[in-house]
Design an enzyme around this catalytic site. Sequence first.
Site, PDB file in Angstrom:
ATOM      1  N   THR A 173       0.632  -1.165  -0.045  1.00  0.00           N
ATOM      2  CA  THR A 173      -0.006  -0.092   0.212  1.00  0.00           C
ATOM      3  C   THR A 173       1.087   1.239   0.102  1.00  0.00           C
ATOM      4  O   THR A 173       1.670   1.458   0.885  1.00  0.00           O
ATOM      5  CB  THR A 173      -1.093  -0.065   1.502  1.00  0.00           C
ATOM      6  OG1 THR A 173      -1.459  -1.093   1.427  1.00  0.00           O
ATOM      7  CG2 THR A 173      -1.745   1.009   1.383  1.00  0.00           C
ATOM      8  N   LYS A 175       1.978   4.400   0.750  1.00  0.00           N
ATOM      9  CA  LYS A 175       2.099   5.970   2.159  1.00  0.00           C
ATOM     10  C   LYS A 175       3.424   7.397   1.540  1.00  0.00           C
ATOM     11  O   LYS A 175       3.991   6.796   1.014  1.00  0.00           O
ATOM     12  CB  LYS A 175       3.202   5.130   3.260  1.00  0.00           C
ATOM     13  CG  LYS A 175       2.387   3.190   3.363  1.00  0.00           C
ATOM     14  CD  LYS A 175       0.727   3.641   4.075  1.00  0.00           C
ATOM     15  CE  LYS A 175       0.187   2.049   4.431  1.00  0.00           C
ATOM     16  NZ  LYS A 175      -1.015   2.643   4.538  1.00  0.00           N
ATOM     17  N   LYS A 201      -0.790  -0.482  -4.432  1.00  0.00           N
ATOM     18  CA  LYS A 201      -2.589  -0.094  -3.607  1.00  0.00           C
ATOM     19  C   LYS A 201      -2.358   0.790  -3.006  1.00  0.00           C
ATOM     20  O   LYS A 201      -2.188   1.609  -2.274  1.00  0.00           O
ATOM     21  CB  LYS A 201      -2.556  -1.247  -2.901  1.00  0.00           C
ATOM     22  CG  LYS A 201      -3.925  -0.740  -2.562  1.00  0.00           C
ATOM     23  CD  LYS A 201      -4.055  -2.146  -0.830  1.00  0.00           C
ATOM     24  CE  LYS A 201      -5.661  -1.724  -0.082  1.00  0.00           C
ATOM     25  NZ  LYS A 201      -5.222   0.289   0.500  1.00  0.00           N
ATOM     26  N   GLU A 204      -7.175   2.980   0.211  1.00  0.00           N
ATOM     27  CA  GLU A 204      -8.646   3.205   0.811  1.00  0.00           C
ATOM     28  C   GLU A 204      -8.850   4.581   0.970  1.00  0.00           C
ATOM     29  O   GLU A 204     -10.225   4.774   0.601  1.00  0.00           O
ATOM     30  CB  GLU A 204      -9.211   1.788   1.945  1.00  0.00           C
ATOM     31  CG  GLU A 204      -9.044   2.281   3.404  1.00  0.00           C
ATOM     32  CD  GLU A 204      -7.890   1.980   4.006  1.00  0.00           C
ATOM     33  OE1 GLU A 204      -7.726   2.360   5.150  1.00  0.00           O
ATOM     34  OE2 GLU A 204      -7.243   1.068   2.938  1.00  0.00           O
ATOM     35  N   HIS A 294     -10.949  -3.665  -0.402  1.00  0.00           N
ATOM     36  CA  HIS A 294     -11.273  -3.069   0.800  1.00  0.00           C
ATOM     37  C   HIS A 294     -12.336  -2.811   1.430  1.00  0.00           C
ATOM     38  O   HIS A 294     -13.194  -2.888   0.935  1.00  0.00           O
ATOM     39  CB  HIS A 294     -10.275  -1.784   0.503  1.00  0.00           C
ATOM     40  CG  HIS A 294      -9.579  -1.485   2.089  1.00  0.00           C
ATOM     41  ND1 HIS A 294     -10.128  -1.366   2.855  1.00  0.00           N
ATOM     42  CD2 HIS A 294      -7.841  -1.902   2.702  1.00  0.00           C
ATOM     43  CE1 HIS A 294      -8.896  -0.795   4.447  1.00  0.00           C
ATOM     44  NE2 HIS A 294      -8.289  -1.553   4.157  1.00  0.00           N
ATOM     45  N   ARG A 295     -12.056  -4.074   2.993  1.00  0.00           N
ATOM     46  CA  ARG A 295     -13.146  -3.505   4.377  1.00  0.00           C
ATOM     47  C   ARG A 295     -13.540  -2.485   5.075  1.00  0.00           C
ATOM     48  O   ARG A 295     -13.259  -2.781   6.119  1.00  0.00           O
ATOM     49  CB  ARG A 295     -12.800  -4.990   4.701  1.00  0.00           C
ATOM     50  CG  ARG A 295     -11.557  -5.197   6.121  1.00  0.00           C
ATOM     51  CD  ARG A 295     -11.377  -6.638   6.249  1.00  0.00           C
ATOM     52  NE  ARG A 295     -10.715  -6.779   7.380  1.00  0.00           N
ATOM     53  CZ  ARG A 295     -10.106  -8.018   7.831  1.00  0.00           C
ATOM     54  NH1 ARG A 295     -11.514  -8.375   8.622  1.00  0.00           N
ATOM     55  NH2 ARG A 295      -9.341  -7.391   8.602  1.00  0.00           N
ATOM     56  N   HIS A 327      -9.196  -8.220   1.638  1.00  0.00           N
ATOM     57  CA  HIS A 327      -8.216  -7.858   3.448  1.00  0.00           C
ATOM     58  C   HIS A 327      -9.178  -9.100   3.851  1.00  0.00           C
ATOM     59  O   HIS A 327     -10.460  -9.066   4.787  1.00  0.00           O
ATOM     60  CB  HIS A 327      -8.287  -6.172   3.656  1.00  0.00           C
ATOM     61  CG  HIS A 327      -7.408  -5.419   3.223  1.00  0.00           C
ATOM     62  ND1 HIS A 327      -5.693  -5.244   3.083  1.00  0.00           N
ATOM     63  CD2 HIS A 327      -7.352  -5.080   1.835  1.00  0.00           C
ATOM     64  CE1 HIS A 327      -5.751  -4.332   2.293  1.00  0.00           C
ATOM     65  NE2 HIS A 327      -6.649  -4.042   1.073  1.00  0.00           N
ATOM     66  N   SER A 379      -2.464  -8.301   5.583  1.00  0.00           N
ATOM     67  CA  SER A 379      -1.897  -6.288   5.400  1.00  0.00           C
ATOM     68  C   SER A 379      -1.649  -5.293   6.765  1.00  0.00           C
ATOM     69  O   SER A 379      -3.326  -5.789   7.473  1.00  0.00           O
ATOM     70  CB  SER A 379      -3.161  -5.594   4.157  1.00  0.00           C
ATOM     71  OG  SER A 379      -2.183  -4.476   4.047  1.00  0.00           O
TER      72      SER A 379
END
EC number: 4.1.1.39
Length: 480
Positions: A173, A175, A201, A204, A294-295, A327, A379
């Site tokens: 992911t 950053k 990624k 989210e 994604h959750r 995820h 993750s």
Amino acid sequence: MSPQTETKASVGFKAGVKDYKLTYYTPDYQTKDTDILAAFRVTPQPGVPPEEAGAAVAAESSTGTWTTVWTDGLTSLDRYKGRCYRIERVIGEKDQYIAYVAYPLDLFEEGSVTNMFTSIVGNVFGFKALRALRLEDLRIPTAYIKTFQGPPHGIQVERDKLNKYGRPLLGCTIKPKLGLSAKNYGRAVYECLRGGLDFTKDDENVNSQPFMRWRDRFLFCAEAIYKSQAETGEIKGHYLNATAGTCEEMMKRAIFARELGVPIVMHDYLTGGFTANTSLAHYCRDNGLLLHIHRAMHAVIDRQKNHGMHFRVLAKALRLSGGDHIHAGTVVGKLEGEREITLGFVDLLRDDFVEQDRSRGIYFTQDWVSLPGVLPVASGGIHVWHMPALTEIFGDDSVLQFGGGTLGHPWGNAPGAVANRVALEACVQARNEGRDLAREGNEIIRQACKWSPELAAACEVWKEIRFEFKPVDTLDPDGN
């Protein structure tokens, strides 16, 4: 109204309020293969018998209301009502019970998770007679499953598209999650993919904010994908987040991603909603796009043990609605997740048939028939020292996603990706040679450090990092 009509309509009707258990508690009921079965954790208010509480859940989530009504006589309640058919006391918990409810299939619209949840987890969760209510599990009958498309492609088709076999997939992911310009964002994507990752990624939170509009991000990420593919000879991808404020805007973003020729898009399925998610999943299958899920918001729903909905239910709902990845916690990282519970819903995501196993929180045997499987994504707070445990816990059919564990490398993004790829390859080789990853994991990583300075530097940075907090959502003493 004529006297004749009034007399006829009043036959068998008695106005007023009656106990739910007289109609909806049916302990002799034999469940049908076509019933949707639900296991609710019920905490009744003081003075409310568990049978009445379980019956109230069945009533308020199906045909019942607080009083008898004239129109009850215009349909067959026995055909359409939910039935509480069993109640178990939860060992070790005061005033908690597992209420099992069976719902006739005709209560639900075909192919609609939205409609199913509107009934089963709707207004009943605010019912005053209950102090708390949690949906622990659902048994989805095969007859209902066959009305859903499910994941756009599934595990095997994804591996064939990517030409990657015999190991977990690696991701990262990007950053910081917010604040980068599109060009700098694309640079980070390129460096991670070039270093050896399979995927990067969008966080989210990243949609289309003033500092980075979605179209700019998509263009720079596509450039990064194609450049890294040309240099490495491997197929690469970046989860382009198509989540938006409207379904129309979401579809516009997915269409643009397809026009760019990228392999995968992303959706926040709980904040975006099941209707939007199912629409996007259908588009992805029709147009050859993989769909990463994604959750975000799940812990609002599933973290408390006595109220809400367990993630295994949300995982089943996602497999119906559609997604190729989701995820699923890490067990060893910074986010909530007990090992046996996590492995239970990981199997529900991947396998074709899962037996009832209360030791893992699985209340019902689930047959997915021909519905494709979903890759679980580990993750959150993981780094190279976790690689042996992650490989052993999740196996090959998974995505291991290191955000800070890649971008936090002291030498930069590409060396961070190299460190993760080397650690993964070392763990897979050791496992294939018959070594015990759970027992020998640290030694395997130390040996790999000898021929990878990037891995050695990563191991030095994160050698003391631990996230040792007891999970909130745990199994009951009897395995519930």
